[in-house]
Scaffold this motif. Structure first.
Motif, mmCIF file in Angstrom:
data_model
loop_
_atom_site.group_PDB
_atom_site.id
_atom_site.type_symbol
_atom_site.label_atom_id
_atom_site.label_comp_id
_atom_site.label_asym_id
_atom_site.label_seq_id
_atom_site.Cartn_x
_atom_site.Cartn_y
_atom_site.Cartn_z
ATOM 1 N N TYR A 1 0.312 -1.518 -4.918
ATOM 2 C CA TYR A 1 -0.484 -1.552 -3.752
ATOM 3 C C TYR A 1 -0.706 -0.121 -3.159
ATOM 4 O O TYR A 1 0.378 0.185 -2.479
ATOM 5 N N VAL A 2 -1.900 0.692 -3.486
ATOM 6 C CA VAL A 2 -1.708 2.160 -3.160
ATOM 7 C C VAL A 2 -2.996 2.339 -2.217
ATOM 8 O O VAL A 2 -3.931 1.912 -2.385
ATOM 9 N N LEU A 3 -2.607 2.861 -1.174
ATOM 10 C CA LEU A 3 -3.705 3.205 -0.045
ATOM 11 C C LEU A 3 -4.103 4.573 -0.102
ATOM 12 O O LEU A 3 -3.036 5.338 0.086
ATOM 13 N N PHE A 4 -4.969 5.114 -0.305
ATOM 14 C CA PHE A 4 -5.664 6.454 -0.084
ATOM 15 C C PHE A 4 -6.169 6.578 1.261
ATOM 16 O O PHE A 4 -7.273 5.879 1.702
ATOM 17 N N THR A 5 -5.740 7.529 1.815
ATOM 18 C CA THR A 5 -6.110 7.824 3.341
ATOM 19 C C THR A 5 -5.899 9.330 3.627
ATOM 20 O O THR A 5 -5.079 10.095 3.164
ATOM 21 N N GLU B 1 2.043 -2.056 6.425
ATOM 22 C CA GLU B 1 3.158 -2.606 5.664
ATOM 23 C C GLU B 1 2.599 -3.326 4.432
ATOM 24 O O GLU B 1 1.544 -3.925 4.228
ATOM 25 N N GLY B 2 3.304 -3.004 3.245
ATOM 26 C CA GLY B 2 3.081 -3.627 2.120
ATOM 27 C C GLY B 2 2.301 -2.260 1.085
ATOM 28 O O GLY B 2 2.280 -2.871 -0.163
ATOM 29 N N TRP B 3 1.876 -1.342 1.616
ATOM 30 C CA TRP B 3 1.230 -0.405 0.961
ATOM 31 C C TRP B 3 1.798 0.838 0.685
ATOM 32 O O TRP B 3 2.714 1.236 1.582
ATOM 33 N N GLN B 4 1.814 1.551 -0.414
ATOM 34 C CA GLN B 4 2.071 2.817 -0.985
ATOM 35 C C GLN B 4 1.100 3.811 -0.292
ATOM 36 O O GLN B 4 -0.078 3.710 -1.025
ATOM 37 N N THR B 5 1.229 4.472 0.704
ATOM 38 C CA THR B 5 0.483 5.336 1.327
ATOM 39 C C THR B 5 0.223 6.696 0.755
ATOM 40 O O THR B 5 1.451 7.361 0.397
ATOM 41 N N CYS B 6 -0.850 7.060 0.068
ATOM 42 C CA CYS B 6 -1.210 8.162 -0.662
ATOM 43 C C CYS B 6 -1.950 9.235 0.153
ATOM 44 O O CYS B 6 -2.992 8.805 0.560
#
Length: 91
Positions: free
Chosen positions: A13-17, A25-30
């Motif tokens: 679960y990848v979050l681009f921001t 919670e639960g996201w891999q933040t990129c």
């Protein structure tokens, strides 16, 4: 972006921001700087080129920031096939 309520350990679960404070919670933040002045245009680049971002993935799913995942993600393709309610871009 909402935390993920239902996760599958076989999925990344990848979050681009561009917001360094965002870490639901639960996201891999990129963390990425904006590609363009227009945030919609920047998002379209990421949305349309998943095969370049995730070279080893057989599938990718773009989830809008306002979406809350409440169903296990492995059933989403089945739901899409049953309803036909999806935009799919093959690479």
């Amino acid at each position: 972006m909402s935390p993920i309520e239902c996760t599958d350990p076989s999925v990344d679960y990848v979050l681009f921001t561009d917001d360094p404070e965002m870490a639901p919670e639960g996201w891999q933040t990129c963390l990425l700087p904006p590609l363009f002045d227009d945030p919609t245009r920047s998002a379209r680049v990421l949305k349309s080129l998943p095969h370049l971002l995730f070279r080893n993935a057989s599938r990718s799913l773009w989830i809008d920031g306002s979406t809350v995942m409440r169903a296990p993600n492995h059933i989403i393709p089945t739901l899409v096939a049953e309803t036909g309610d999806a935009d799919i871009l093959l690479h």
